[in-house]
Scaffold this motif. Structure first.
Motif, PDB file in Angstrom:
ATOM      1  N   ALA A  63      21.326   7.461 -16.146  1.00 58.35           N
ATOM      2  CA  ALA A  63      20.123   8.279 -15.949  1.00 58.35           C
ATOM      3  C   ALA A  63      18.856   7.433 -16.103  1.00 58.35           C
ATOM      4  O   ALA A  63      17.892   7.622 -15.357  1.00 58.35           O
ATOM      5  CB  ALA A  63      20.112   9.442 -16.938  1.00 58.35           C
ATOM      6  N   ALA A  64      18.852   6.498 -17.043  1.00 57.59           N
ATOM      7  CA  ALA A  64      17.688   5.625 -17.226  1.00 57.59           C
ATOM      8  C   ALA A  64      17.500   4.743 -15.995  1.00 57.59           C
ATOM      9  O   ALA A  64      16.373   4.566 -15.514  1.00 57.59           O
ATOM     10  CB  ALA A  64      17.844   4.775 -18.487  1.00 57.59           C
ATOM     11  N   LEU A  65      18.599   4.192 -15.468  1.00 61.14           N
ATOM     12  CA  LEU A  65      18.511   3.392 -14.244  1.00 61.14           C
ATOM     13  C   LEU A  65      18.013   4.260 -13.089  1.00 61.14           C
ATOM     14  O   LEU A  65      17.170   3.835 -12.293  1.00 61.14           O
ATOM     15  CB  LEU A  65      19.864   2.763 -13.906  1.00 61.14           C
ATOM     16  N   ALA A  66      18.503   5.487 -13.013  1.00 59.58           N
ATOM     17  CA  ALA A  66      18.098   6.400 -11.934  1.00 59.58           C
ATOM     18  C   ALA A  66      16.611   6.744 -12.025  1.00 59.58           C
ATOM     19  O   ALA A  66      15.971   6.987 -10.998  1.00 59.58           O
ATOM     20  CB  ALA A  66      18.943   7.671 -11.966  1.00 59.58           C
ATOM     21  N   SER A  67      16.035   6.726 -13.213  1.00 59.10           N
ATOM     22  CA  SER A  67      14.603   6.996 -13.326  1.00 59.10           C
ATOM     23  C   SER A  67      13.770   5.760 -12.981  1.00 59.10           C
ATOM     24  O   SER A  67      12.624   5.875 -12.555  1.00 59.10           O
ATOM     25  CB  SER A  67      14.245   7.508 -14.729  1.00 59.10           C
ATOM     26  N   TYR A  68      14.347   4.580 -13.135  1.00 55.78           N
ATOM     27  CA  TYR A  68      13.667   3.324 -12.808  1.00 55.78           C
ATOM     28  C   TYR A  68      13.562   3.119 -11.295  1.00 55.78           C
ATOM     29  O   TYR A  68      12.519   2.712 -10.797  1.00 55.78           O
ATOM     30  CB  TYR A  68      14.445   2.172 -13.458  1.00 55.78           C
TER      31      TYR A  68
END
Length: 95
Positions: A63-68
């Protein structure tokens, strides 16, 4: 949550652009919460390399990668690097 490693390697049209690409990527190091590691390297003379620039980053979750990925600043960096890159290779994996 399982951390995810995001590795991207570029071969550049003009290898002398590597420091510029590194600076662009380094500007993304704190864009979103959840970036645990963010390291940008450029080819070192005398050491083996098939690419001129590598990004090795670790995110606390997918999810953190997807927000980046869609972050406006990141997208601007992507557009600039795309103009300088001949090839791009990416591997994402859970670590």
């Amino acid at each position: 949550m399982q951390p995810i490693r995001h590795v991207v390697m570029w071969t550049l049209k003009r290898p002398e652009d590597a420091p510029r690409v590194k600076a662009l990527l380094d500007s993304c190091r704190t864009l979103v919460p959840g970036i645990l590691e963010f390291d940008v390297g450029i080819q070192t003379d005398g050491l083996e390399a098939n690419c001129q620039v590598v990004l090795v980053s670790t995110f606390e979750s997918a999810a953190a990668l997807a927000s980046y990925q869609p972050h406006p600043h990141h997208q601007g960096v992507v557009a600039q690097i795309r103009e300088m890159a001949a090839t791009r290779h990416v591997v994402d994996y859970y670590c």
